[in-house]
Design a protein around this motif. Structure first.
Motif, PDB file in Angstrom:
ATOM      1  N   LEU A 197       0.832  -1.202   0.000  1.00  0.00           N
ATOM      2  CA  LEU A 197       0.000   0.000   0.000  1.00  0.00           C
ATOM      3  C   LEU A 197       0.865   1.250   0.000  1.00  0.00           C
ATOM      4  N   HIS A 198       1.909   1.256   0.839  1.00  0.00           N
ATOM      5  CA  HIS A 198       2.795   2.418   0.874  1.00  0.00           C
ATOM      6  C   HIS A 198       3.492   2.615  -0.479  1.00  0.00           C
ATOM      7  N   ARG A 199       3.777   1.531  -1.160  1.00  0.00           N
ATOM      8  CA  ARG A 199       4.392   1.648  -2.486  1.00  0.00           C
ATOM      9  C   ARG A 199       3.405   2.260  -3.493  1.00  0.00           C
ATOM     10  N   ILE A 200       2.153   1.834  -3.406  1.00  0.00           N
ATOM     11  CA  ILE A 200       1.137   2.374  -4.319  1.00  0.00           C
ATOM     12  C   ILE A 200       0.887   3.850  -4.028  1.00  0.00           C
ATOM     13  N   GLN A 201       1.006   4.232  -2.764  1.00  0.00           N
ATOM     14  CA  GLN A 201       0.790   5.634  -2.405  1.00  0.00           C
ATOM     15  C   GLN A 201       1.864   6.565  -2.972  1.00  0.00           C
ATOM     16  N   GLN A 202       2.909   5.985  -3.551  1.00  0.00           N
ATOM     17  CA  GLN A 202       3.929   6.779  -4.230  1.00  0.00           C
ATOM     18  C   GLN A 202       3.653   6.900  -5.725  1.00  0.00           C
ATOM     19  N   PHE A 203       2.597   6.254  -6.200  1.00  0.00           N
ATOM     20  CA  PHE A 203       2.234   6.340  -7.612  1.00  0.00           C
ATOM     21  C   PHE A 203       1.639   7.714  -7.919  1.00  0.00           C
ATOM     22  N   GLU A 204       1.485   7.937  -9.214  1.00  0.00           N
ATOM     23  CA  GLU A 204       0.783   9.130  -9.680  1.00  0.00           C
ATOM     24  C   GLU A 204      -0.681   8.786  -9.938  1.00  0.00           C
ATOM     25  N   PRO A 205      -1.607   9.691  -9.654  1.00  0.00           N
ATOM     26  CA  PRO A 205      -1.398  11.032  -9.117  1.00  0.00           C
ATOM     27  C   PRO A 205      -1.097  11.026  -7.625  1.00  0.00           C
ATOM     28  N   ALA A 206      -0.431  12.043  -7.150  1.00  0.00           N
ATOM     29  CA  ALA A 206      -0.045  12.125  -5.745  1.00  0.00           C
ATOM     30  C   ALA A 206      -1.278  12.111  -4.850  1.00  0.00           C
ATOM     31  N   GLY A 207      -1.198  11.317  -3.779  1.00  0.00           N
ATOM     32  CA  GLY A 207      -2.305  11.208  -2.829  1.00  0.00           C
ATOM     33  C   GLY A 207      -3.177   9.998  -3.053  1.00  0.00           C
ATOM     34  N   ILE A 208      -2.852   9.187  -4.040  1.00  0.00           N
ATOM     35  CA  ILE A 208      -3.666   8.022  -4.360  1.00  0.00           C
ATOM     36  C   ILE A 208      -3.485   6.951  -3.287  1.00  0.00           C
ATOM     37  N   ALA A 210      -4.969   6.654  -0.365  1.00  0.00           N
ATOM     38  CA  ALA A 210      -5.148   7.082   1.020  1.00  0.00           C
ATOM     39  C   ALA A 210      -6.438   6.515   1.587  1.00  0.00           C
ATOM     40  N   ARG A 211      -6.470   6.387   2.921  1.00  0.00           N
ATOM     41  CA  ARG A 211      -7.660   5.837   3.582  1.00  0.00           C
ATOM     42  C   ARG A 211      -8.572   6.929   4.132  1.00  0.00           C
ATOM     43  N   ASN A 212      -8.075   8.158   4.161  1.00  0.00           N
ATOM     44  CA  ASN A 212      -8.900   9.279   4.606  1.00  0.00           C
ATOM     45  C   ASN A 212      -8.292  10.562   4.057  1.00  0.00           C
ATOM     46  N   LEU A 213      -8.989  11.670   4.273  1.00  0.00           N
ATOM     47  CA  LEU A 213      -8.532  12.948   3.737  1.00  0.00           C
ATOM     48  C   LEU A 213      -7.205  13.370   4.338  1.00  0.00           C
ATOM     49  N   GLN A 214      -7.044  13.146   5.635  1.00  0.00           N
ATOM     50  CA  GLN A 214      -5.805  13.551   6.296  1.00  0.00           C
ATOM     51  C   GLN A 214      -4.608  12.828   5.681  1.00  0.00           C
ATOM     52  N   GLU A 215      -4.732  11.535   5.469  1.00  0.00           N
ATOM     53  CA  GLU A 215      -3.637  10.777   4.880  1.00  0.00           C
ATOM     54  C   GLU A 215      -3.387  11.202   3.434  1.00  0.00           C
ATOM     55  N   CYS A 216      -4.455  11.488   2.711  1.00  0.00           N
ATOM     56  CA  CYS A 216      -4.322  11.906   1.313  1.00  0.00           C
ATOM     57  C   CYS A 216      -3.517  13.198   1.194  1.00  0.00           C
ATOM     58  N   ILE A 271      -1.745  24.020   2.064  1.00  0.00           N
ATOM     59  CA  ILE A 271      -2.700  22.920   2.172  1.00  0.00           C
ATOM     60  C   ILE A 271      -3.851  23.099   1.190  1.00  0.00           C
ATOM     61  N   GLN A 272      -4.304  24.331   1.039  1.00  0.00           N
ATOM     62  CA  GLN A 272      -5.424  24.596   0.134  1.00  0.00           C
ATOM     63  C   GLN A 272      -5.072  24.338  -1.325  1.00  0.00           C
ATOM     64  N   ASP A 273      -3.801  24.340  -1.650  1.00  0.00           N
ATOM     65  CA  ASP A 273      -3.370  24.058  -3.019  1.00  0.00           C
ATOM     66  C   ASP A 273      -3.353  22.570  -3.335  1.00  0.00           C
ATOM     67  N   LEU A 274      -3.523  21.729  -2.317  1.00  0.00           N
ATOM     68  CA  LEU A 274      -3.511  20.277  -2.527  1.00  0.00           C
ATOM     69  C   LEU A 274      -4.846  19.820  -3.105  1.00  0.00           C
ATOM     70  N   ASN A 275      -4.837  18.617  -3.655  1.00  0.00           N
ATOM     71  CA  ASN A 275      -6.039  18.071  -4.299  1.00  0.00           C
ATOM     72  C   ASN A 275      -6.683  17.023  -3.399  1.00  0.00           C
ATOM     73  N   PRO A 276      -7.861  17.289  -2.853  1.00  0.00           N
ATOM     74  CA  PRO A 276      -8.509  16.292  -1.981  1.00  0.00           C
ATOM     75  C   PRO A 276      -9.100  15.107  -2.740  1.00  0.00           C
ATOM     76  N   HIS A 277      -9.180  15.189  -4.056  1.00  0.00           N
ATOM     77  CA  HIS A 277      -9.721  14.094  -4.867  1.00  0.00           C
ATOM     78  C   HIS A 277      -8.742  13.764  -5.983  1.00  0.00           C
ATOM     79  N   PRO A 278      -7.609  13.153  -5.665  1.00  0.00           N
ATOM     80  CA  PRO A 278      -6.573  12.937  -6.684  1.00  0.00           C
ATOM     81  C   PRO A 278      -7.014  12.016  -7.813  1.00  0.00           C
ATOM     82  N   GLY A 279      -7.877  11.059  -7.513  1.00  0.00           N
ATOM     83  CA  GLY A 279      -8.313  10.140  -8.564  1.00  0.00           C
ATOM     84  C   GLY A 279      -9.243  10.767  -9.569  1.00  0.00           C
TER      85      GLY A 279
END
Length: 495
Positions: A197-208, A210-216, A271-279
């Motif tokens: 899972l941690h390896r997949i979380q390094q894929f593109e797009p960034a934030g993919i 994640a199990r919640n918004l905070q982790e994303c 933080i506001q520049d981040l994408n809460p819905h990377p997928g």
């Protein structure tokens, strides 16, 4: 039961196939019309594309002689760009083809494609390139990663459990069970699932993954360079004070973090520049091309309306085949040519009628909405189908058909013809203001508000009242929601 013969006298309306064809062409969009024309060219040898003729350029346009109002002739130059269709006059077909109809249930305007197409034919959308999905995008990265067979199986199970926004929707224990069922002879533990899972979380797009918004959001921040200004402060806020950030409690954040106001605002901005819905970025790149049916431009202080010559090819009757038709000959070949010649003439007349009706309605719309073209959406006037129908002498259903899925290119952008129709509200001076103009005013007021003290619906209503526009708070809320503008509490920002 006794059998008897009765004679009844009654009336009923019957629509001829030619009238039905005219109505169908009237409601087709540009792409559907092109498909219909191509179908007619393929099935009728008497029709052909006029390769030698070209549409007249805008500079060669002349005032529309079909206009029945002198004032419109003075203010507008209109051109029927696709109107010179070659039609043989030696025919018993009436010169005037009626296109008006009061029956709305004859055809479904939302249906696409031509009725003459076979069911097995692929439509335009079916021939378009299929957009890459989030699953495909991540699976492609999995295949590029040097995973073992076990890790690849776990990765596929994890990807399959992501929602459309890229969040993991199931527990890791369920992923472990699914992978174990696929590889029953392999011993898999939970730590291995976490590692993949941690390896997949390094894929593109960034934030993919994640199990919640905070982790994303934390994943996206950690992928930024360590030298990024205020990165560590933003991580601290996310990991320890997300609830205060969500409630936008600036005072509490300053007290808890011990940051200066500048440091806090900079971290929050990051933080506001981040994408809460990377997928959501994947699979949303479909290009919807719009070909305007009408072109509006201003030349020599006059608004000019003309049909787009690129919407349809210029057609004509094939003179060689038409010359072979003999009136007294009833042979099969002559009957075949005669029938197709009549169909070709009707098709050209229906096409010509469509162009004339579209140009007439578009010109009327431009006449009413000159203020919009010159000043913008805030100057849009109230306009309903009935107003245009009465002015151009058509039925409301005909105006509805001709404005559906038709687009107008103006100096302010491309708009569907239906965009120019809107209801109205009263003003204190006794006039009217269109709902489109009110929406534009609301959008402008929100864009100019103080982010720390956003305008409430009541305040917006008061500001409009000062301009003489009487709008209830509930109406403001409805218009605001239609513009996808959040409520004042959700718009409040620390910046």
């Amino acid at each position: 039961m006794k059998v008897s013969l009765n004679v009844q006298l009654g009336q009923h309306l019957t629509m001829t196939p030619q009238l039905q064809q005219a109505i169908r062409l009237l409601q087709l969009s540009t792409i559907e019309l092109q498909q219909e024309i191509q179908s007619a060219l393929d099935s009728n040898p008497l029709l052909e594309v006029d390769e030698n003729e070209h549409f007249s350029t805008p500079s060669d346009a002349t005032p529309d002689s079909s206009s029945n109002e002198d004032t419109r002739q003075d203010d507008y130059e209109t051109e029927l760009a696709a109107g010179t269709l070659d039609i043989n006059n030696n025919t018993d077909i009436p010169d005037d083809l009626p296109v008006d109809s009061a029956w709305d249930d004859i055809y479904n305007t939302s249906s696409s494609g031509s009725a003459s197409h076979d069911d097995d034919d692929e439509g335009f959308e079916a021939r378009s390139t299929v957009a890459e999905t989030l699953y495909d995008h991540l699976l492609w990265q999995v295949n590029l990663t040097p995973f073992t067979l076990t890790d690849k199986t776990i990765a596929v199970c994890l990807i399959d459990a992501l929602d459309e926004n890229g969040y993991l929707t199931v527990e890791l224990d369920d992923i472990l069970e699914a992978a174990q069922n696929i590889l029953p002879d392999v011993d898999i533990d939970l730590d291995e699932v976490v590692a993949v899972l941690h390896r997949i979380q390094q894929f593109e797009p960034a934030g993919i993954g994640a199990r919640n918004l905070q982790e994303c959001l934390s994943i996206q921040l950690k992928q930024l360079p360590a030298s990024t200004p205020h990165r560590d402060n933003a991580l601290l806020i996310l990991n320890e004070h997300l609830d205060l950030l969500a409630s936008q409690d600036q005072a509490a954040l300053l007290k808890k973090t011990k940051f200066s106001e500048h440091q806090l605002l900079a971290a929050v901005a990051l933080i506001q520049d981040l994408n809460p819905h990377p997928g959501g970025k994947i699979g949303q790149n479909d290009s919807n091309y719009i070909i305007p049916d009408v072109i509006v431009s201003k030349q020599h202080q006059r608004w000019r309306v003309e049909l787009n010559p690129d919407t349809a090819p210029k057609l004509r009757i094939n003179a060689n085949y038409a010359s072979l038709v003999r009136r007294a000959d009833n042979s099969a070949d002559n009957t075949y040519l005669r029938n197709h010649l009549q169909e070709a003439r009707w098709f050209l007349k229906s096409l010509q009628s469509r162009h004339e009706t579209l140009l007439k309605v578009a010109t009327c719309i431009v006449e009413h909405q000159r203020a919009f073209l010159e000043q913008g959406a805030e100057a849009m006037k109230a306009l309903v189908l009935r107003d245009v129908a009465e002015e151009v002498g058509l039925h409301e259903s005909t105006v509805s058909r001709v404005t559906s899925q038709k687009y107008m290119h103006t100096p302010r952008g491309i708009f569907e013809l239906k965009y120019f129709f809107s209801s109205h509200v009263g003003t204190s001076s006794g006039g009217e203001c269109s709902s489109t103009a009110i929406r534009a005013m609301i959008k402008k007021l929100v864009s100019q508000e103080d982010a720390r003290k956003p305008l409430s619906d009541n305040k917006i209503a008061d500001l409009l009242q000062e301009q003489g526009i009487e709008v209830a708070r509930r109406t403001i809320a409805k218009y605001r929601e239609s513009l996808n503008i959040p409520s004042s509490s959700d718009r409040k920002r620390l910046l």
